[in-house]
Design an enzyme around this catalytic site. Structure first.
Site, mmCIF file in Angstrom:
data_model
loop_
_atom_site.group_PDB
_atom_site.id
_atom_site.type_symbol
_atom_site.label_atom_id
_atom_site.label_comp_id
_atom_site.label_asym_id
_atom_site.label_seq_id
_atom_site.Cartn_x
_atom_site.Cartn_y
_atom_site.Cartn_z
ATOM 1 N N SER A 80 12.863 -0.421 0.265
ATOM 2 C CA SER A 80 13.061 0.742 1.132
ATOM 3 C C SER A 80 13.600 0.237 2.471
ATOM 4 C CB SER A 80 11.718 1.435 1.369
ATOM 5 O OG SER A 80 11.816 2.377 2.426
ATOM 6 N N TYR B 78 2.883 1.609 3.262
ATOM 7 C CA TYR B 78 4.037 1.635 2.359
ATOM 8 C C TYR B 78 5.053 0.581 2.806
ATOM 9 C CZ TYR B 78 8.331 3.532 0.223
ATOM 10 O OH TYR B 78 9.513 3.688 -0.468
HETATM 11 N N1 LIG Z 1 12.962 8.962 -2.124
HETATM 12 C C1 LIG Z 1 13.090 8.212 -1.058
HETATM 13 O O1 LIG Z 1 13.368 8.719 0.044
HETATM 14 C C2 LIG Z 1 12.956 6.712 -1.171
HETATM 15 C C3 LIG Z 1 13.374 5.953 -0.077
HETATM 16 C C4 LIG Z 1 13.255 4.585 -0.124
HETATM 17 C C5 LIG Z 1 12.745 3.970 -1.252
HETATM 18 N N2 LIG Z 1 12.324 4.731 -2.315
HETATM 19 C C6 LIG Z 1 11.768 4.004 -3.462
HETATM 20 O O2 LIG Z 1 12.486 4.345 -4.618
HETATM 21 C C7 LIG Z 1 11.658 4.214 -5.765
HETATM 22 C C8 LIG Z 1 11.754 5.485 -6.585
HETATM 23 O O3 LIG Z 1 11.314 6.565 -5.781
HETATM 24 P P1 LIG Z 1 11.772 8.070 -6.023
HETATM 25 O O4 LIG Z 1 12.255 8.590 -4.733
HETATM 26 O O5 LIG Z 1 12.628 8.186 -7.216
HETATM 27 O O6 LIG Z 1 10.331 8.727 -6.283
HETATM 28 P P2 LIG Z 1 9.796 9.717 -7.428
HETATM 29 O O7 LIG Z 1 10.788 10.782 -7.672
HETATM 30 O O8 LIG Z 1 8.407 10.076 -7.007
HETATM 31 O O9 LIG Z 1 9.758 8.789 -8.741
HETATM 32 C C9 LIG Z 1 8.806 7.772 -8.874
HETATM 33 C C10 LIG Z 1 8.870 7.223 -10.287
HETATM 34 O O10 LIG Z 1 7.842 6.225 -10.425
HETATM 35 C C11 LIG Z 1 7.033 6.541 -11.566
HETATM 36 N N3 LIG Z 1 5.643 6.138 -11.350
HETATM 37 C C12 LIG Z 1 4.815 6.476 -10.330
HETATM 38 N N4 LIG Z 1 3.603 5.934 -10.516
HETATM 39 C C13 LIG Z 1 3.658 5.239 -11.688
HETATM 40 C C14 LIG Z 1 2.721 4.470 -12.425
HETATM 41 N N5 LIG Z 1 1.463 4.300 -11.999
HETATM 42 N N6 LIG Z 1 3.115 3.898 -13.598
HETATM 43 C C15 LIG Z 1 4.383 4.069 -14.038
HETATM 44 N N7 LIG Z 1 5.324 4.781 -13.373
HETATM 45 C C16 LIG Z 1 4.953 5.355 -12.223
HETATM 46 C C17 LIG Z 1 7.142 8.050 -11.716
HETATM 47 O O11 LIG Z 1 6.959 8.456 -13.056
HETATM 48 P P3 LIG Z 1 5.611 9.075 -13.707
HETATM 49 O O12 LIG Z 1 5.005 9.987 -12.693
HETATM 50 O O13 LIG Z 1 6.120 9.737 -14.940
HETATM 51 O O14 LIG Z 1 4.755 7.887 -14.006
HETATM 52 C C18 LIG Z 1 8.609 8.286 -11.338
HETATM 53 O O15 LIG Z 1 9.434 8.067 -12.458
HETATM 54 C C19 LIG Z 1 10.252 3.923 -5.236
HETATM 55 O O16 LIG Z 1 9.982 2.547 -5.337
HETATM 56 C C20 LIG Z 1 10.334 4.350 -3.787
HETATM 57 O O17 LIG Z 1 9.422 3.637 -2.989
HETATM 58 C C21 LIG Z 1 12.422 6.080 -2.292
#
Ligand SMILES: NC(=O)c1ccc[n+]([C@@H]2O[C@H](COP(=O)([O-])OP(=O)(O)OC[C@H]3O[C@@H](n4cnc5c(N)ncnc54)[C@H](OP(=O)(O)O)[C@@H]3O)[C@@H](O)[C@H]2O)c1
Length: 257
Positions: A135, A148
Site C-alpha cells: 500500500s 495497517y
Molecule cells: N482498496 C484500497 O484502497 C487499497 C489500497 C492500498 C492497498 N490495498 C491492498 O490491496 C489488497 C486487496 O484489497 P482490496 O481493496 O481488493 O480489498 P477487498 O475488496 O476487501 O478484497 C480483499 C480480498 O482478500 C480476501 N480475504 C480477506 N481476508 C481473507 C482471509 N482471512 N483469507 C483469505 N482471503 C481473505 C477477500 O476474500 P474473502 O472475503 O472471500 O476471503 C477478498 O478477496 C489488500 O492487501 C489491501 O491491503 C487496497
C-alpha cells in the site's frame, strides 16, 4: 516476465483488486489458481477455467492445500500474487492486541507463509516472480490506520530482502503500493470508519481494473516497485523531504492535530 501461458496463483481473488487481477492476467493468457474464503466470489472472478480453492489464508492448512492443488493441476507456479489483506481504522494505543495480531497474520505472515511454500519450487526451476500487494501506507504512515501501515511496511521490507535473498535463484519480487482503490476494502475493515477527509478522496480513487493493469504491466517489465496511481510518488518524496510538514498535515486529516 511474459505472462502468456504462465501459471499465476492469486490470493484474495474473490473481489476487489484480486478479482480484477484474475481477469487481467487471464486476458493476457495466464492459467489461474485462485484462493479466498468465498468460493462463489472466486468462481465469478475465474470463470470455468480457473482452479478455485476456498479457505482462510491465515490458516497454514489452507496455504498448503492451495499450493499442492496448483502443483497437481499445473505442475508449476510462475507468479505468486499475495494480495489478500484487510485494514483497521483504530488508534494503536487502544486497539485490542488480538486485532493487531490478526492484521499481522493476514497482511504479513500469510504472504510469508505462501512464499515459503512456493519459493522452493521456483528455485528448482530457477524462475519465478513473487508479487506482494502492499500500500502507499507501506511507504508513508497513515495515522488513521497506523497498524495497517505497520503491516505494509513489514511486507515492503520482506519484498526487498527476498529480492536479494533469491537473486541468484532467478526469482524476482515486486511490491505494489496502491493509493485509494475503489473496492469493498473500506467496508471490509476489521473496525472503525474512514475519516471524512479520506472518504471524500474516493472521487480521486482508481478502479480495481486500473490497479490490476498496473500490476500486470509491472510484472511484464520486471518492476521492483509499482506505485499506482503514480502521483503517490509525490507523497513519498514529500515525506522524505519535508517530514514534519507532511506529518502535521496527516494529523490534521486524522483530526488529531
Ligand atoms: N482498496 C484500497 O484502497 C487499497 C489500497 C492500498 C492497498 N490495498 C491492498 O490491496 C489488497 C486487496 O484489497 P482490496 O481493496 O481488493 O480489498 P477487498 O475488496 O476487501 O478484497 C480483499 C480480498 O482478500 C480476501 N480475504 C480477506 N481476508 C481473507 C482471509 N482471512 N483469507 C483469505 N482471503 C481473505 C477477500 O476474500 P474473502 O472475503 O472471500 O476471503 C477478498 O478477496 C489488500 O492487501 C489491501 O491491503 C487496497
Amino acid at each position: 516476465m511474459r505472462i502468456e501461458g504462465k501459471i499465476v496463483l492469486i490470493t484474495g481473488a474473490s473481489e476487489g483488486i484480486g478479482a480484477a487481477c484474475a481477469k487481467e492476467f487471464a486476458a493476457s493468457g495466464a492459467k489461474l489458481s485462485l484462493t479466498a474464503r468465498s468460493e462463489e466470489g472466486l468462481r465469478r472472478a475465474g470463470g470455468d477455467d480457473a482452479l478455485v480453492t476456498a479457505g482462510d489464508i491465515t490458516d497454514e492448512a489452507t496455504r498448503r492445500r492451495v499450493v499442492e492443488r496448483t502443483l497437481e493441476r499445473y505442475g508449476a507456479i510462475d507468479i505468486l500474487i499475495n494480495n489478500a489483506g484487510v485494514g483497521i481504522y483504530q488508534p494503536t494505543w487502544e486497539m485490542p492486541m488480538a486485532e493487531a495480531r490478526y492484521l499481522m497474520e493476514l497482511n504479513f505472515f500469510a504472504p510469508l507463509g505462501m512464499t515459503q511454500l512456493v519459493a522452493p519450487h521456483m528455485r528448482a526451476r530457477k524462475s519465478g516472480m513473487i508479487v506482494n500487494v502492499g500500500s502507499i501506507g507501506g511507504k508513508v504512515v497513515l495515522p488513521w490506520m497506523t497498524l495497517y501501515s505497520v503491516t505494509k511496511f513489514a511486507l515492503g521490507a520482506l519484498t526487498e530482502g527476498q529480492r536479494m535473498e533469491l537473486r541468484r535463484d532467478g526469482i524476482r519480487t515486486m511490491i505494489v503500493c496502491p493509493g485509494y482503490v475503489k473496492t469493498g476494502f473500506q467496508k471490509n475493515v476489521r473496525a472503525g470508519q474512514t475519516p471524512g477527509a479520506v472518504a471524500n478522496a474516493r472521487k480521486f480513487a482508481i478502479t480495481a481494473e486500473e490497479c490490476a493493469e498496473a500490476i500486470r504491466r509491472g510484472v511484464e517489465r520486471d518492476a521492483r516497485t509499482v506505485v499506482t496511481p503514480r502521483s503517490g510518488w509525490l507523497l513519498v518524496a514529500a515525506m522524505r523531504l519535508f517530514p514534519a510538514l507532511v506529518e502535521s498535515r496527516m494529523a490534521q486529516i486524522n483530526g488529531t492535530a
